[in-house]
Design an enzyme around this catalytic site. Structure first.
Site, short mmCIF file in Angstrom:
data_model
loop_
_atom_site.label_atom_id
_atom_site.label_comp_id
_atom_site.label_asym_id
_atom_site.label_seq_id
_atom_site.Cartn_x
_atom_site.Cartn_y
_atom_site.Cartn_z
N ARG A 134 11.66 -1.04 10.49
CA ARG A 134 10.64 -0.57 11.44
C ARG A 134 10.63 -1.46 12.68
NH1 ARG A 134 5.01 0.51 8.40
NH2 ARG A 134 4.23 -0.46 10.30
N LYS B 110 0.84 -1.22 0.00
CA LYS B 110 0.00 0.00 0.00
C LYS B 110 0.87 1.26 0.00
CE LYS B 110 -2.25 -0.68 3.86
NZ LYS B 110 -1.62 -1.92 4.35
N ARG C 299 11.57 -5.63 5.15
CA ARG C 299 11.26 -4.25 4.77
C ARG C 299 12.23 -3.23 5.37
NH1 ARG C 299 5.21 -2.13 5.24
NH2 ARG C 299 5.45 -2.48 7.48
N ARG D 162 -9.35 0.81 9.19
CA ARG D 162 -8.81 -0.50 9.57
C ARG D 162 -9.90 -1.40 10.16
NH1 ARG D 162 -3.21 0.46 8.94
NH2 ARG D 162 -1.96 -0.97 10.17
N ARG E 262 -0.13 -8.35 13.90
CA ARG E 262 -0.70 -7.41 12.92
C ARG E 262 -1.49 -8.15 11.84
NH1 ARG E 262 4.67 -5.04 11.47
NH2 ARG E 262 3.68 -3.77 9.86
P1 AMP Z 1 0.97 0.77 9.30
O1 AMP Z 1 2.12 1.68 9.05
O2 AMP Z 1 -0.25 1.14 8.49
O3 AMP Z 1 1.33 -0.68 9.18
O4 AMP Z 1 0.54 0.99 10.83
C1 AMP Z 1 1.44 0.71 11.90
C2 AMP Z 1 0.64 0.62 13.20
O5 AMP Z 1 -0.02 1.85 13.47
C3 AMP Z 1 -0.47 -0.43 13.21
O6 AMP Z 1 0.01 -1.72 13.55
C4 AMP Z 1 -1.41 0.13 14.28
O7 AMP Z 1 -0.90 -0.11 15.58
C5 AMP Z 1 -1.32 1.63 14.02
N1 AMP Z 1 -2.34 2.08 13.03
C6 AMP Z 1 -2.12 2.55 11.77
N2 AMP Z 1 -3.28 2.89 11.19
C7 AMP Z 1 -4.26 2.64 12.09
C8 AMP Z 1 -5.68 2.75 12.09
N3 AMP Z 1 -6.34 3.20 11.00
N4 AMP Z 1 -6.36 2.39 13.20
C9 AMP Z 1 -5.72 1.94 14.31
N5 AMP Z 1 -4.39 1.77 14.37
C10 AMP Z 1 -3.66 2.12 13.28
#
Ligand code: AMP
Length: 221
Positions: free
Chosen positions: A160, A13, A127, A88, A171
Site C-alpha cells: 500500500r 483488523k 504488509r 476513527r 497514522r
Molecule cells: P485503513 O485502510 O483503515 O488503514 O485507512 C487508510 C486511510 O484511509 C486512513 O489513513 C485515513 O486517511 C482514511 N480513513 C479510513 N477510515 C477512515 C475513517 N473512518 N475516518 C477518516 N479517515 C479514514
C-alpha cells in the site's frame, strides 16, 4: 450481529475481519477499502480523500459518514456487519450511534485487537495486499508461498502506498490521539472485548470467536 473492530493500523483488523465474515456470514465494511476504491475510480470523493490518506491523516468526517450511511443502507447489511476502520474518532462514534438508533440496530460488540507500537511499525512496513481478493500477507511475519503472488487466488500482491515510514508514523499518531479514546467510549458502555493481537492468526481468531460467542450467549459450533 453488529461489530465494530477497533485497533491501530496493522493490528490485524482487516485479516481478522475477513475471517469473521465467513464465520458470521455478515459483510465487512472497511472505510479504508471504500476510500481506496474511490481514489482508484478517480471520483470527486476519491480526489478529495487522497491528499488526507497520503498524509496519514483522517479524511473529513462528513465524507466518511456519507459513505458509511450509504453502505449501511444496502441490503446485505440488514442482518449485521463488521465495521473495520470506522469509527476513527469520537464524532464518528456518536454519529454511528445515531445511524444505528435510526435503523433500530444497536451495536453488539466493539472488539479491540491490541498490539504494541513497535510490532505495528514492522507489520505495516512488511504488509502486502492482494489486488485480486484483498487477502493480506506480510513479507516478514506471514509471507506468501511464492513471492508477489497470492496463495488464495494467484493475484498480484502490492504494497500500500501509505505503508511507508513517514505516513505510518503519522497514522499511528492519529490513532493514539483520536481513535484510542474510543476504547474507553465502548468500555464505559460495557460493549468492549479486548484480545491480544500478538501470536498466530488462527489462534487470535479462535480467541475472538470464543469471546464474542460467550458475550452474546452463543454456544460453540
Ligand atoms: P485503513 O485502510 O483503515 O488503514 O485507512 C487508510 C486511510 O484511509 C486512513 O489513513 C485515513 O486517511 C482514511 N480513513 C479510513 N477510515 C477512515 C475513517 N473512518 N475516518 C477518516 N479517515 C479514514
Amino acid at each position: 450481529m453488529r461489530i465494530v473492530l477497533l485497533g491501530a493500523p496493522g493490528s490485524g483488523k482487516g485479516t481478522q475481519g475477513k475471517r469473521l465474515v465467513e464465520r458470521y456470514e455478515i459483510p465487512q465494511i472497511s472505510t479504508g477499502d471504500l476510500l481506496r476504491s474511490a481514489v482508484a475510480s478517480g471520483s470527486e470523493l476519491g480526489r478529495e480523500a487522497k491528499s488526507y490518506m497520503d498524509a496519514g491523516q483522517l479524511v473529513p468526517d462528513e465524507v466518511v459518514l456519507g459513505m458509511i450511511r450509504e453502505r449501511l443502507a444496502e441490503a446485505d447489511a440488514a442482518t449485521g456487519f463488521i465495521l473495520d476502520g470506522f469509527p476513527r474518532n469520537r464524532a464518528q462514534a456518536e454519529a454511528l450511534d445515531g445511524v444505528l438508533a435510526e435503523l433500530g440496530q444497536p451495536l453488539d460488540v466493539a472488539l479491540l485487537i491490541d498490539v504494541e507500537i513497535d510490532t505495528l511499525k514492522k507489520r505495516l512496513l512488511g504488509r502486502l495486499t492482494c489486488t485480486g481478493c484483498g487477502a493480506v500477507f506480510n513479507a516478514y511475519t506471514n509471507p506468501p508461498k511464492t513471492e508477489g503472488v497470492c496463495d488464495y487466488c494467484g493475484g498480484e500482491l502490492q504494497h500500500r502506498t501509505d505503508d511507508n515510514e513517514e505516513t505510518i508514523s503519522a497514522r499511528l499518531e492519529v490513532y493514539d490521539a483520536q481513535t484510542k479514546p474510543l476504547i474507553d467510549y465502548y468500555a464505559n458502555r460495557g460493549e468492549l472485548i479486548r484480545v491480544s493481537g500478538l501470536g498466530e492468526i488462527d489462534q487470535i481468531f479462535n480467541t475472538i470467536v470464543t469471546d464474542i460467542d460467550a458475550r452474546l450467549g452463543r454456544g460453540a459450533g
